[in-house]
Design an enzyme around this catalytic site. Structure first.
Site, PDB file in Angstrom:
ATOM      1  N   ASN A  10      -4.518  25.566 -37.379  1.00  0.00           N
ATOM      2  CA  ASN A  10      -4.122  27.036 -36.406  1.00  0.00           C
ATOM      3  C   ASN A  10      -2.462  27.428 -36.686  1.00  0.00           C
ATOM      4  OD1 ASN A  10      -3.185  28.625 -34.286  1.00  0.00           O
ATOM      5  ND2 ASN A  10      -5.314  27.632 -32.742  1.00  0.00           N
ATOM      6  N   ALA A  11      -2.966  28.593 -37.958  1.00  0.00           N
ATOM      7  CA  ALA A  11      -1.374  29.474 -37.765  1.00  0.00           C
ATOM      8  C   ALA A  11      -0.541  28.999 -36.729  1.00  0.00           C
ATOM      9  CB  ALA A  11      -1.965  30.218 -38.994  1.00  0.00           C
ATOM     10  N   ASP A  69      -3.730  18.069 -28.000  1.00  0.00           N
ATOM     11  CA  ASP A  69      -5.223  18.571 -27.176  1.00  0.00           C
ATOM     12  C   ASP A  69      -5.134  19.090 -25.853  1.00  0.00           C
ATOM     13  OD1 ASP A  69      -7.652  18.720 -27.656  1.00  0.00           O
ATOM     14  OD2 ASP A  69      -8.398  17.260 -26.137  1.00  0.00           O
ATOM     15  N   HIS A 178       2.525  24.662 -20.773  1.00  0.00           N
ATOM     16  CA  HIS A 178       2.244  23.312 -20.962  1.00  0.00           C
ATOM     17  C   HIS A 178       2.473  23.245 -22.323  1.00  0.00           C
ATOM     18  CE1 HIS A 178      -1.083  26.631 -21.699  1.00  0.00           C
ATOM     19  NE2 HIS A 178      -1.794  25.799 -22.697  1.00  0.00           N
ATOM     20  N   ARG A 179       2.099  24.473 -23.404  1.00  0.00           N
ATOM     21  CA  ARG A 179       1.763  23.587 -25.116  1.00  0.00           C
ATOM     22  C   ARG A 179       3.599  23.341 -25.403  1.00  0.00           C
ATOM     23  NH1 ARG A 179      -2.240  25.036 -26.602  1.00  0.00           N
ATOM     24  NH2 ARG A 179      -1.724  27.492 -26.139  1.00  0.00           N
TER      25      ARG A 179
HETATM   26  P1  IMP Z   1      -6.699  23.564 -27.962  1.00  0.00           P
HETATM   27  O1  IMP Z   1      -6.993  21.527 -27.315  1.00  0.00           O
HETATM   28  O2  IMP Z   1      -5.476  23.824 -28.173  1.00  0.00           O
HETATM   29  O3  IMP Z   1      -7.206  23.415 -29.897  1.00  0.00           O
HETATM   30  O4  IMP Z   1      -7.009  23.933 -26.410  1.00  0.00           O
HETATM   31  C1  IMP Z   1      -8.777  23.539 -26.214  1.00  0.00           C
HETATM   32  C2  IMP Z   1      -9.570  24.751 -25.368  1.00  0.00           C
HETATM   33  O5  IMP Z   1      -8.359  25.230 -24.192  1.00  0.00           O
HETATM   34  C3  IMP Z   1      -9.203  26.278 -25.905  1.00  0.00           C
HETATM   35  O6  IMP Z   1     -10.534  26.474 -26.619  1.00  0.00           O
HETATM   36  C4  IMP Z   1      -8.802  27.340 -24.709  1.00  0.00           C
HETATM   37  O7  IMP Z   1     -10.456  27.429 -24.046  1.00  0.00           O
HETATM   38  C5  IMP Z   1      -8.513  25.864 -23.513  1.00  0.00           C
HETATM   39  N1  IMP Z   1      -7.124  26.725 -23.692  1.00  0.00           N
HETATM   40  C6  IMP Z   1      -5.270  26.263 -24.966  1.00  0.00           C
HETATM   41  N2  IMP Z   1      -4.467  27.039 -24.127  1.00  0.00           N
HETATM   42  C7  IMP Z   1      -4.884  27.699 -23.864  1.00  0.00           C
HETATM   43  C8  IMP Z   1      -3.821  28.800 -23.386  1.00  0.00           C
HETATM   44  O8  IMP Z   1      -2.335  28.448 -23.512  1.00  0.00           O
HETATM   45  N3  IMP Z   1      -4.341  29.721 -22.684  1.00  0.00           N
HETATM   46  C9  IMP Z   1      -5.722  29.720 -22.054  1.00  0.00           C
HETATM   47  N4  IMP Z   1      -6.483  28.759 -22.650  1.00  0.00           N
HETATM   48  C10 IMP Z   1      -6.438  27.597 -23.467  1.00  0.00           C
END
Ligand code: IMP
Length: 193
Positions: A10-11, A69, A178-179
């Site tokens: 993911n860029a 995740d 969160h991230r």
């Molecule tokens: P991933 O683990 O970062 O791929 O996130 C899994 C899923 O959670 C994504 O496909 C989104 O549907 C949701 N998601 C993750 N981060 C966010 C965010 O910052 N905002 C809104 N939805 C998020």
């Protein structure tokens, strides 16, 4: 300089990480190490999935590695969609609009709208495993607001805010997300090594 693999292509995530790490680390992507594997994510928790991805890459490619995740967790739904956030809507259509529609249907008669976004990062470095977590609490609105961000952003209003992540600038979201919080903890730890 230490080199570490981020188990993603993911860029957006890569550039965010590289900006936060600065010159202290060399961060490589899965494509940088020639990994085209369809890495399984079969865990029941964010922690299990992050560990599963990091272990897959560290063991097969012999490198230090981290993986993340993320999920949206709605209190009144017992933590749904959680690990199923990316593919929450039934059927084959799992785009953000379909996932949000499904969530609103599931919350039709629910007045307790509390929810959080949670990110877990699993790091494997020098053969040891470490976990870092970030979360942001808020609530789910009854209709989307804003068309910024991605995923469930238009439905999520963080506590103390008067707008959703979907109506906020990327900078505002990154200041509390969160991230960003999980990533800051990871970088802080890596800088101590
Ligand atoms: P991933 O683990 O970062 O791929 O996130 C899994 C899923 O959670 C994504 O496909 C989104 O549907 C949701 N998601 C993750 N981060 C966010 C965010 O910052 N905002 C809104 N939805 C998020």
């Amino acid at each position: 300089m230490r080199t570490i693999v981020f188990a993603t292509n993911n860029a957006h995530k890569l550039s965010e990480l590289r900006a936060m790490a600065g010159d202290s680390l060399c961060i490589r992507s899965l494509s940088d190490i020639g990994c085209t594997d369809d890495i399984p994510e079969t865990g029941d928790t964010l922690r299990d999935n992050a560990l599963q991805k990091a272990r897959w890459v560290a063991s097969r490619y012999g490198c230090d590695c981290f993986a993340d995740d993320t999920g949206l967790e709605v209190e009144a739904l017992g933590g749904e969609p959680g690990v199923h956030s990316a593919r929450y809507a039934p059927g084959t259509d799992h785009d953000s609009a379909a996932n949000m529609r499904h969530l609103l249907r599931r919350m039709d008669d629910i007045t307790d709208r509390r929810a959080c976004f949670r990110t877990v990062i699993a790091l494997i470095i020098d053969g040891r495993e470490h976990l870092f977590e970030g979360r942001v609490d808020g609530e789910i609105l009854t209709a989307p607001e804003g068309d910024g961000g991605f995923g469930y952003d238009p439905l999520f209003r963080p506590d103390g805010w008067d707008k959703t992540f979907g109506s906020a600038s990327a900078e505002a979201k990154n200041s509390v997300s969160h991230r960003a919080r999980a990533t800051a903890r990871l970088i802080q730890y890596l800088k101590t090594l």
